[in-house]
Design a protein around this motif. Structure first.
Motif, PDB file in Angstrom:
ATOM      1  N   ASP A 224     -58.367  12.278 -33.574  1.00  0.00           N
ATOM      2  CA  ASP A 224     -59.762  11.836 -33.645  1.00  0.00           C
ATOM      3  C   ASP A 224     -60.409  12.279 -34.952  1.00  0.00           C
ATOM      4  O   ASP A 224     -60.864  13.415 -35.081  1.00  0.00           O
ATOM      5  CB  ASP A 224     -60.540  12.407 -32.450  1.00  0.00           C
ATOM      6  CG  ASP A 224     -61.935  11.816 -32.322  1.00  0.00           C
ATOM      7  OD1 ASP A 224     -62.434  11.241 -33.305  1.00  0.00           O
ATOM      8  OD2 ASP A 224     -62.533  11.952 -31.237  1.00  0.00           O
ATOM      9  N   PRO A 225     -60.484  11.396 -35.955  1.00  0.00           N
ATOM     10  CA  PRO A 225     -61.090  11.760 -37.242  1.00  0.00           C
ATOM     11  C   PRO A 225     -62.542  12.203 -37.121  1.00  0.00           C
ATOM     12  O   PRO A 225     -63.015  13.014 -37.928  1.00  0.00           O
ATOM     13  CB  PRO A 225     -60.962  10.466 -38.062  1.00  0.00           C
ATOM     14  CG  PRO A 225     -59.849   9.716 -37.424  1.00  0.00           C
ATOM     15  CD  PRO A 225     -59.922  10.033 -35.967  1.00  0.00           C
ATOM     16  N   GLU A 226     -63.259  11.675 -36.141  1.00  0.00           N
ATOM     17  CA  GLU A 226     -64.652  12.062 -35.986  1.00  0.00           C
ATOM     18  C   GLU A 226     -64.784  13.506 -35.495  1.00  0.00           C
ATOM     19  O   GLU A 226     -65.694  14.231 -35.913  1.00  0.00           O
ATOM     20  CB  GLU A 226     -65.367  11.103 -35.025  1.00  0.00           C
ATOM     21  CG  GLU A 226     -65.598   9.727 -35.614  1.00  0.00           C
ATOM     22  CD  GLU A 226     -66.365   9.787 -36.932  1.00  0.00           C
ATOM     23  OE1 GLU A 226     -67.490  10.319 -36.924  1.00  0.00           O
ATOM     24  OE2 GLU A 226     -65.822   9.344 -37.959  1.00  0.00           O
ATOM     25  N   LEU A 227     -63.882  13.921 -34.610  1.00  0.00           N
ATOM     26  CA  LEU A 227     -63.884  15.327 -34.193  1.00  0.00           C
ATOM     27  C   LEU A 227     -63.655  16.242 -35.391  1.00  0.00           C
ATOM     28  O   LEU A 227     -64.222  17.339 -35.469  1.00  0.00           O
ATOM     29  CB  LEU A 227     -62.786  15.567 -33.165  1.00  0.00           C
ATOM     30  CG  LEU A 227     -63.129  15.454 -31.679  1.00  0.00           C
ATOM     31  CD1 LEU A 227     -61.904  15.752 -30.834  1.00  0.00           C
ATOM     32  CD2 LEU A 227     -64.271  16.397 -31.305  1.00  0.00           C
ATOM     33  N   GLN A 228     -62.847  15.799 -36.329  1.00  0.00           N
ATOM     34  CA  GLN A 228     -62.521  16.630 -37.485  1.00  0.00           C
ATOM     35  C   GLN A 228     -63.708  16.825 -38.418  1.00  0.00           C
ATOM     36  O   GLN A 228     -63.667  17.693 -39.292  1.00  0.00           O
ATOM     37  CB  GLN A 228     -61.354  16.007 -38.247  1.00  0.00           C
ATOM     38  CG  GLN A 228     -60.066  15.945 -37.449  1.00  0.00           C
ATOM     39  CD  GLN A 228     -59.016  15.056 -38.090  1.00  0.00           C
ATOM     40  OE1 GLN A 228     -59.010  14.868 -39.308  1.00  0.00           O
ATOM     41  NE2 GLN A 228     -58.132  14.495 -37.277  1.00  0.00           N
ATOM     42  N   GLU A 234     -63.257  22.419 -37.591  1.00  0.00           N
ATOM     43  CA  GLU A 234     -62.588  22.892 -38.807  1.00  0.00           C
ATOM     44  C   GLU A 234     -62.251  24.381 -38.696  1.00  0.00           C
ATOM     45  O   GLU A 234     -61.164  24.817 -39.107  1.00  0.00           O
ATOM     46  CB  GLU A 234     -63.472  22.634 -40.025  1.00  0.00           C
ATOM     47  CG  GLU A 234     -62.870  23.045 -41.350  1.00  0.00           C
ATOM     48  CD  GLU A 234     -61.709  22.164 -41.795  1.00  0.00           C
ATOM     49  OE1 GLU A 234     -61.129  22.453 -42.858  1.00  0.00           O
ATOM     50  OE2 GLU A 234     -61.376  21.172 -41.096  1.00  0.00           O
ATOM     51  N   LEU A 235     -63.169  25.165 -38.146  1.00  0.00           N
ATOM     52  CA  LEU A 235     -62.885  26.585 -37.948  1.00  0.00           C
ATOM     53  C   LEU A 235     -61.717  26.778 -36.974  1.00  0.00           C
ATOM     54  O   LEU A 235     -60.853  27.641 -37.186  1.00  0.00           O
ATOM     55  CB  LEU A 235     -64.132  27.300 -37.430  1.00  0.00           C
ATOM     56  CG  LEU A 235     -65.281  27.439 -38.428  1.00  0.00           C
ATOM     57  CD1 LEU A 235     -66.507  28.037 -37.753  1.00  0.00           C
ATOM     58  CD2 LEU A 235     -64.864  28.279 -39.627  1.00  0.00           C
ATOM     59  N   TYR A 236     -61.691  25.989 -35.927  1.00  0.00           N
ATOM     60  CA  TYR A 236     -60.577  26.054 -34.979  1.00  0.00           C
ATOM     61  C   TYR A 236     -59.254  25.734 -35.677  1.00  0.00           C
ATOM     62  O   TYR A 236     -58.233  26.428 -35.484  1.00  0.00           O
ATOM     63  CB  TYR A 236     -60.831  25.099 -33.818  1.00  0.00           C
ATOM     64  CG  TYR A 236     -59.588  24.693 -33.073  1.00  0.00           C
ATOM     65  CD1 TYR A 236     -58.793  25.639 -32.426  1.00  0.00           C
ATOM     66  CD2 TYR A 236     -59.196  23.349 -33.021  1.00  0.00           C
ATOM     67  CE1 TYR A 236     -57.640  25.263 -31.754  1.00  0.00           C
ATOM     68  CE2 TYR A 236     -58.057  22.974 -32.353  1.00  0.00           C
ATOM     69  CZ  TYR A 236     -57.273  23.928 -31.724  1.00  0.00           C
ATOM     70  OH  TYR A 236     -56.136  23.552 -31.063  1.00  0.00           O
ATOM     71  N   ARG A 237     -59.253  24.702 -36.510  1.00  0.00           N
ATOM     72  CA  ARG A 237     -58.026  24.315 -37.202  1.00  0.00           C
ATOM     73  C   ARG A 237     -57.542  25.425 -38.128  1.00  0.00           C
ATOM     74  O   ARG A 237     -56.336  25.640 -38.288  1.00  0.00           O
ATOM     75  CB  ARG A 237     -58.256  23.036 -38.002  1.00  0.00           C
ATOM     76  CG  ARG A 237     -58.534  21.801 -37.125  1.00  0.00           C
ATOM     77  CD  ARG A 237     -58.934  20.613 -37.976  1.00  0.00           C
ATOM     78  NE  ARG A 237     -57.832  20.173 -38.831  1.00  0.00           N
ATOM     79  CZ  ARG A 237     -57.990  19.425 -39.927  1.00  0.00           C
ATOM     80  NH1 ARG A 237     -59.206  19.048 -40.301  1.00  0.00           N
ATOM     81  NH2 ARG A 237     -56.950  19.041 -40.619  1.00  0.00           N
ATOM     82  N   TYR A 241     -58.452  29.521 -33.036  1.00  0.00           N
ATOM     83  CA  TYR A 241     -59.254  29.742 -31.833  1.00  0.00           C
ATOM     84  C   TYR A 241     -60.574  28.990 -31.997  1.00  0.00           C
ATOM     85  O   TYR A 241     -61.140  28.949 -33.094  1.00  0.00           O
ATOM     86  CB  TYR A 241     -59.528  31.234 -31.610  1.00  0.00           C
ATOM     87  CG  TYR A 241     -58.280  32.055 -31.405  1.00  0.00           C
ATOM     88  CD1 TYR A 241     -57.729  32.198 -30.133  1.00  0.00           C
ATOM     89  CD2 TYR A 241     -57.656  32.680 -32.480  1.00  0.00           C
ATOM     90  CE1 TYR A 241     -56.572  32.948 -29.937  1.00  0.00           C
ATOM     91  CE2 TYR A 241     -56.498  33.432 -32.298  1.00  0.00           C
ATOM     92  CZ  TYR A 241     -55.964  33.560 -31.026  1.00  0.00           C
ATOM     93  OH  TYR A 241     -54.818  34.299 -30.839  1.00  0.00           O
ATOM     94  N   PHE A 242     -61.078  28.449 -30.885  1.00  0.00           N
ATOM     95  CA  PHE A 242     -62.271  27.616 -30.974  1.00  0.00           C
ATOM     96  C   PHE A 242     -63.526  28.491 -30.920  1.00  0.00           C
ATOM     97  O   PHE A 242     -63.667  29.339 -30.032  1.00  0.00           O
ATOM     98  CB  PHE A 242     -62.300  26.610 -29.820  1.00  0.00           C
ATOM     99  CG  PHE A 242     -63.143  25.399 -30.102  1.00  0.00           C
ATOM    100  CD1 PHE A 242     -62.606  24.305 -30.758  1.00  0.00           C
ATOM    101  CD2 PHE A 242     -64.479  25.356 -29.727  1.00  0.00           C
ATOM    102  CE1 PHE A 242     -63.373  23.185 -31.033  1.00  0.00           C
ATOM    103  CE2 PHE A 242     -65.259  24.253 -29.989  1.00  0.00           C
ATOM    104  CZ  PHE A 242     -64.710  23.152 -30.653  1.00  0.00           C
ATOM    105  N   PRO A 243     -64.459  28.297 -31.870  1.00  0.00           N
ATOM    106  CA  PRO A 243     -65.691  29.090 -31.877  1.00  0.00           C
ATOM    107  C   PRO A 243     -66.663  28.621 -30.796  1.00  0.00           C
ATOM    108  O   PRO A 243     -66.695  27.447 -30.444  1.00  0.00           O
ATOM    109  CB  PRO A 243     -66.261  28.847 -33.278  1.00  0.00           C
ATOM    110  CG  PRO A 243     -65.729  27.514 -33.681  1.00  0.00           C
ATOM    111  CD  PRO A 243     -64.388  27.375 -33.022  1.00  0.00           C
TER     112      PRO A 243
END
Length: 430
Positions: A224-228, A234-237, A241-243
């Motif tokens: 999903d490019p929109e999620l990116q 971006e921090l998760y990538r 870990y997801f903020p």
């Protein structure tokens, strides 16, 4: 009779949510609700809302109003703090003055230059609340919703004679539900663990029946490019870990996302976002005030806020697990001992008992320390009356340092100190 005091009750939308949560519990429905605000008109509006909610939920509560804060707190079992010192006027200063120097901000209430000055004008009021509670309700718990959470909770722990405080937010509740939706798993099936610093915590475990859901999340993001185009994704990538905090908040705690127009556009950030939100809050207050006067019906549904769960657990002994901001007494060993951290807490009749997270990832702790450096210097500035520490906090703030020179930072800080004037701790004035 159980007594719950609302400090800053004129924040009527939030008062409505919390009262709806509290009075919907059978065991809390006959509580004494003491409303306090320094604005007499807002206090009258809060009273009208409280009486309407109570009427909808059985009419069993005792509701009193108080312009005098200590009177409102006298004999309280719990106090809920949701003040905003300086209101919209001070918010505009926090944004407009830094903008002159080229500093972009989105929310400005937690870290960064806006967060520093919001803290500095709030700390004296918060410590005054602590003095009142030590005098008239020493065993009561203070449930703090006012930002900047980590700075204020540290300042209270170090500077207040009253110590029973827990900081509350809704970041973890909302984030975990959003993640469940992204990976298409019912939230009720999800097991998670979060920890860190309020507004810069991370989801460390995200599972269903022992299955790690992070690989599924990674695939959803890759597809999903929109999620990116979200800062938190971006921090998760980058961090694994997801903020727990929104992209708008997260962007201004870091030097990477607001530094130029291309990045602002790529990550769909709105500079000055909170200015509009602050105005919308004023408009919403006027709408509610008119609606109460005309007999309008308002929606009452349970929110995700923790305050009512804490009060219910302590009052009934039925335990709850919540996430709270508390002093770091070895809870996250790689973070400073005097800092305030966000961890899972068990709540029952004994109070709020934080849970240690000893294996907190080293790189997340390293990132948090850049946040907590600013928090600690802001607390030092307020408690010690050190104007130089205000500058040091701004110099070491990641977003400010990434955008301004030292000379620009010093000039901006001097202008903000002069502009906020008497709202600041006494030692920082003049």
């Amino acid at each position: 009779m159980l007594k719950i005091t609302f400090i800053g009750a004129g924040s009527v939308t939030f008062t409505r949510e919390l009262l709806g949560d509290l009075l919907a519990f059978e065991e809390l429905a006959d509580a004494h609700i003491a409303l306090h605000d320094i604005d007499e008109e807002r206090l009258r509006t809060a009273e009208a809302m409280a009486r309407w909610i109570d009427g909808q939920l059985g009419g069993r509560a005792t509701i009193t109003t108080h312009l005098d804060r200590r009177e409102a707190l006298d004999g309280a079992d719990f106090a809920i703090n949701m003040i905003q010192v300086g209101m919209h006027e001070s918010t505009l200063l926090d944004f407009d003055i830094p903008a002159k120097y080229g500093l972009r901000q989105t929310i400005g209430d937690t870290l960064g230059t806006g967060g520093i000055f919001r803290a500095l004008r709030t700390i004296p009021v918060l410590l005054g609340i602590g003095e009142d509670m030590a005098a008239v309700c020493p065993d009561a718990w203070l449930l703090n919703y006012t930002n900047p959470m980590s700075i204020l909770c540290q300042a209270y722990a170090e500077g207040s004679p009253h110590k029973k405080i827990v900081g509350l937010c809704h970041s973890i509740q909302h984030t975990t539900r959003q993640l469940a939706e992204i990976v298409d798993v019912p939230f009720e099936d999800v097991t998670f663990l979060g920890a860190g610093v309020n507004h810069q915590a991370f989801i460390l475990r995200f599972e269903r029946d022992g299955e790690d859901l992070y690989p599924r999340l990674a695939q959803r993001v890759a597809d999903d490019p929109e999620l990116q185009r979200r800062v938190r994704v971006e921090l998760y990538r980058r961090l694994g870990y997801f903020p727990t905090e929104s992209s708008e908040h997260s962007a201004e705690y870091l030097p990477w996302f607001l530094r130029d127009d291309e990045l602002v556009d790529r990550f769909r950030l709105k500079v000055g976002d909170y200015i509009d939100r602050s105005q919308e809050n004023l408009d919403e207050y006027e709408h509610i005030k008119r609606g109460l006067a005309s007999g309008e019906q308002f929606e009452i549904e349970r929110s995700l806020e923790y305050a009512s769960l804490i009060i219910h657990a302590m009052h009934t002994g039925q335990p709850q697990v919540i996430y709270g901001t508390v002093q770091n007494t070895g809870l996250l060993p790689d973070l400073p001992a005097r800092s305030a951290v966000e961890v899972p807490c068990v709540v029952d009749r004994t109070g709020v008992r934080p849970t240690p997270v000893p294996d907190y990832p080293a790189h997340l702790a390293a990132l948090n320390r850049t946040f907590l450096n600013v928090a600690d210097l802001t607390v030092r500035a307020a408690l010690e009356g050190r104007r130089d520490h205000v500058l040091h906090a701004a110099m070491l703030d990641p977003a400010t340092a990434g955008a301004l020179s030292l000379d620009q930072t010093a000039a901006m800080v001097d202008e903000l100190l002069a502009a906020h004037g008497d709202r600041l701790p006494e030692g920082l004035r003049g």
